[in-house]
Design an enzyme around this catalytic site. Structure first.
Site, PDB file in Angstrom:
ATOM      1  N   ARG A 133       0.872  -1.181   0.000  1.00  0.00           N
ATOM      2  CA  ARG A 133       0.000   0.000   0.000  1.00  0.00           C
ATOM      3  C   ARG A 133       0.906   1.226   0.000  1.00  0.00           C
ATOM      4  O   ARG A 133       1.496   1.564   1.024  1.00  0.00           O
ATOM      5  CB  ARG A 133      -0.913  -0.026   1.232  1.00  0.00           C
ATOM      6  CG  ARG A 133      -1.544   1.300   1.565  1.00  0.00           C
ATOM      7  CD  ARG A 133      -2.699   1.175   2.520  1.00  0.00           C
ATOM      8  NE  ARG A 133      -2.353   0.656   3.840  1.00  0.00           N
ATOM      9  CZ  ARG A 133      -1.707   1.344   4.788  1.00  0.00           C
ATOM     10  NH1 ARG A 133      -1.292   2.571   4.569  1.00  0.00           N
ATOM     11  NH2 ARG A 133      -1.472   0.786   5.959  1.00  0.00           N
ATOM     12  N   HIS A 177      -3.692   4.170   4.751  1.00  0.00           N
ATOM     13  CA  HIS A 177      -4.746   3.149   4.876  1.00  0.00           C
ATOM     14  C   HIS A 177      -6.064   3.696   4.343  1.00  0.00           C
ATOM     15  O   HIS A 177      -6.710   3.120   3.485  1.00  0.00           O
ATOM     16  CB  HIS A 177      -4.899   2.722   6.340  1.00  0.00           C
ATOM     17  CG  HIS A 177      -6.198   2.019   6.616  1.00  0.00           C
ATOM     18  ND1 HIS A 177      -6.479   0.766   6.121  1.00  0.00           N
ATOM     19  CD2 HIS A 177      -7.301   2.406   7.306  1.00  0.00           C
ATOM     20  CE1 HIS A 177      -7.699   0.406   6.505  1.00  0.00           C
ATOM     21  NE2 HIS A 177      -8.222   1.381   7.211  1.00  0.00           N
ATOM     22  N   TYR A 212       3.964   5.271  11.475  1.00  0.00           N
ATOM     23  CA  TYR A 212       4.334   3.872  11.724  1.00  0.00           C
ATOM     24  C   TYR A 212       5.273   3.253  10.690  1.00  0.00           C
ATOM     25  O   TYR A 212       5.684   2.119  10.853  1.00  0.00           O
ATOM     26  CB  TYR A 212       3.073   3.008  11.889  1.00  0.00           C
ATOM     27  CG  TYR A 212       2.051   3.145  10.768  1.00  0.00           C
ATOM     28  CD1 TYR A 212       2.226   2.486   9.558  1.00  0.00           C
ATOM     29  CD2 TYR A 212       0.912   3.926  10.932  1.00  0.00           C
ATOM     30  CE1 TYR A 212       1.288   2.593   8.546  1.00  0.00           C
ATOM     31  CE2 TYR A 212      -0.034   4.045   9.919  1.00  0.00           C
ATOM     32  CZ  TYR A 212       0.157   3.382   8.727  1.00  0.00           C
ATOM     33  OH  TYR A 212      -0.761   3.498   7.729  1.00  0.00           O
TER      34      TYR A 212
END
Lengths: 367, 327
Positions: A258, A262, A271
């Site tokens: 990805r 998200h 993160y």
């Protein structure tokens, strides 16, 4: 008594095009020139549409959604391996697959602007709507596959998409188990994009691969380079052929990434590192497929520029259609509770419409 | 006409609907070879074969999740949960998808499935085997909830549930499974979903109930009527969702008094909803506060205390007397 070996297993990995577009000819699937170009065009449309949608979200013209940039091959190529007799059961990051199944881009935008009407389009056929609850759709796919088998529809199978996070859900394991017990004609495609929001796949599971989860259910499982459209096409085509021939289900782990957030509400810099993202940009599914088409003599620089312009114009036209539509009936939710009207619900509809009129009509209340 | 108990009557409906419509399939744990733990699916495997009478692996969510897929794929699955307390494992699929796919797809997809399971107390079994939690299902828009009260209406309602275009949760009061027999016509008959029935006409008070509570409520009404010379009207809801508010409101508008009897825990139960409808639409006709007789807000006790906790005819009778006495 010494221990004896009851069984041993292996997990295979499939790649046809490497990240530089170099082809393993022995594995190249049988695609016509037109199909190859159409597949690339479909992935490009998904990329341009996705990027446009991010801009629209940033401008407040649509709501939040899950971008699929970087994952185009993993859902678009399987859609090319399917026929309209096959069921497409997606999650929420399969824009490429949905567009390839004939969903107009404006439908995606309506859906993500809070209108259920986005899930309805002329070529709907056997494509299910977006499924938000992670992994839950895998069970629907198995039931559909059972129905196809019972109805004797030997030309029909089901392809279910989900992510790496879904493999921790009970529904996923129950679906694989039921599919295997029933030998149902279903292909499970796990888009392992490495991140379930902030949780890396290494913390999602202690398994070295997601493909190996098939072994426990005694079904074929294969890891595929999910950024390799040819490998995804080939793996899906083989799994569908096996399913339709009565060979039961298959699990395909599509290793992808990805590249975006998200959802548009997420900040991935919290993160993961930029270096990791840059590394995966090198494995961009579009980049390598374009190199492949160039090497095959199917798409030169000028041809690519023309195609890109054409796709961008198509995206703009879809955005125009998206913004032109205003006929969202405010009381439509009352139409779709039950197939048979009930006086109590009709009473509530009247109340709703009366209240809405007093509030200034539907335009005053767009969420 | 044959005299059948509720198990036999439900079984008759399953046989006839499977015979009539080749897309009807039955699935669940032990429904085939074992014929269901209450024998509701007796004879189906022999008659229709294992492709349509499916002994599934043990996973309630998967039974419902795959039923949803089957329904989307043109079948009419009738799924069985072995017991009420196990049905909760399937709620994510029921709430998340079965109830919503019609709305999600703007009517392009429907989920014509039935989820049937035994519910309520009365079989002296383990924890999770004697629960009455109708509102867990009735609260969900898009789900129909049907609860029969006898063999004949069980058969006729199940026929309608199977033919219905939407998901129906069919809760079978297990205390009534073999409690009594009734004449059930051989020829298929269907009762409309979402409609209550007045099972005893009266003018002094309306008693509203359903399922296993109907019989003890009727007994209480008859006793009280005999003692006091009153005439109590009894309404059997049959469907909790959609709720037939009209029949209840019309009845109470005539009688002016009402008692609602439910086996389930008190708070947020069906009685609360019925009382709210009366408040909305019949308040000016009420001559007494609407009473409710219900279970308590405790974890369903094991069967040693079941008799003490589930409303009985005496409790219902006291509530009737109290409501009739109110001035």
């Amino acid at each position: 008594m010494p221990l004896s070996d009851l069984a041993s297993f292996q997990v295979q990995r499939l790649q046809v095009l490497d990240q530089d577009g170099k082809l393993d000819q022995s594995l190249e699937p049988d695609l016509t020139r037109a199909q190859k170009l159409a597949l690339y065009r479909a992935m490009l449309l998904a990329r341009e549409g996705d990027q446009k949608a991010i801009k629209l979200q940033r401008q407040g013209r649509i709501g939040t959604f899950g971008p699929s940039t970087g994952q185009e091959a993993a859902s678009t190529a399987p859609a090319f391996a399917m026929t309209e007799r096959d069921w497409f059961v997606g999650a929420f990051r399969e824009l490429g697959g949905w567009l390839a199944r004939g969903m107009p881009l404006e439908n995606f935008l309506w859906f993500h602007n809070g209108w259920e009407e986005g899930s309805v389009f002329p070529s709907l056929g056997r494509t299910l709507p977006v499924n938000i609850i992670v992994g839950s759709q895998t069970l629907h796919a198995v039931g559909l596959a059972y129905a196809m088998k019972l109805r004797g529809e030997q030309d029909s199978a089901v392809v279910a998409f989900f992510g790496d996070g879904a493999t921790s859900q009970g529904d996923f394991h129950e679906a694989l188990n039921f599919a295997s017990v029933w030998q149902a004609p279903v292909v499970f495609i796990c888009q392992n994009n490495q991140w379930a929001i902030s949780l890396p796949v290494g913390k999602q599971t202690h398994s070295r691969t997601l493909a190996q989860k098939a072994i426990a259910y005694d079904m074929p499982g294969i890891q595929v380079d999910g950024n390799d459209a040819l490998a995804m096409f080939r793996a899906t085509q083989e799994a569908l052929a096996r399913a339709k021939a009565g060979g039961g289900p298959t699990l395909i782990e599509a290793v992808t990434y990805r590249l975006m957030m998200h959802t548009t509400s997420d900040d991935p810099t919290k993160y993961r590192t930029e270096a990791e993202v840059q590394e995966w940009w090198q494995r961009d599914p579009l980049k390598r497929f374009r190199l492949y088409l160039g090497a095959q003599g199917l798409l030169d620089e000028a041809g690519h520029a023309a195609l890109e312009a054409e796709v961008k114009a198509e995206v703009e036209a879809a955005v125009a259609r998206f913004e032109a539509r205003r006929d969202f009936k405010p009381d439509a939710p009352f139409d779709h509770v039950f197939g048979t009207p009930h006086p109590e619900l009709e009473g509530q509809r009247k109340t709703f419409l009366r209240e809405l009129a007093q509030a200034g009509g539907p335009e005053a209340r767009h969420g | 006409m044959a005299k059948l108990n509720m198990v036999q009557a439900i079984n008759l409906a399953l046989h006839q609907e499977m015979e009539r419509d080749g897309t009807v399939v039955v699935l669940g744990e032990d429904v085939g070879l074992d014929e269901g733990v209450f024998r509701v699916t007796a004879g189906l495997l022999t008659r229709f074969g294992e492709a349509r009478v499916i002994d599934t692996p043990l996973a309630e969510a998967a039974i419902v999740g795959t039923s949803i897929g089957m329904a989307l794929g043109g079948l009419r699955p009738v799924a069985e949960m072995q017991f009420d307390g196990f049905s909760y494992l399937s709620i994510p699929q029921l709430e998340g998808h079965a109830s919503r796919l019609r709305a999600r797809s703007q009517g392009q997809r429907t989920v014509p499935m039935v989820l049937r399971f035994p519910y309520g107390g009365g079989v002296r079994a383990l924890e999770h085997h004697s629960e009455a939690r109708e509102v867990l299902y009735a609260h969900v828009p898009g789900l129909k909830v049907v609860i029969p009260s006898g063999p004949r209406n069980a058969r006729a309602l199940l026929v309608s549930a199977i033919r219905d275009p939407d998901p129906v949760v069919f809760m079978e009061p297990k205390a009534l499974y073999r409690a009594f027999k009734e004449e059930v016509p051989e020829q298929a008959e269907a009762l409309p979903l979402g409609q209550a029935q007045v099972v005893k006409e009266g003018r002094d008070l309306t008693l509203v109930t359903w399922g296993a509570m109907l019989h003890r409520s009727l007994q209480a009404a008859e006793e009280v009527d005999r003692r006091r010379g009153t005439r109590t009207e009894v309404v059997d809801l049959l469907s909790l969702a959609p709720l037939d508010g009209e029949t209840v409101v019309n009845s109470v508008s005539r009688t002016g008094r009402a008692v609602v009897v439910q086996e389930s825990p008190q708070s947020y139960g069906p009685a609360a909803e019925i009382i709210a409808r009366l408040n909305d639409r019949a308040l000016d006709r009420l001559e007494a506060p609407v009473a409710r007789v219900s279970g308590f807000d405790v974890v369903t006790p094991y069967f040693g205390r079941e008799k003490a906790y589930i409303p009985d005819a005496a409790r219902v009778a006291r509530a009737l007397e109290h409501t009739l006495d109110y001035r």
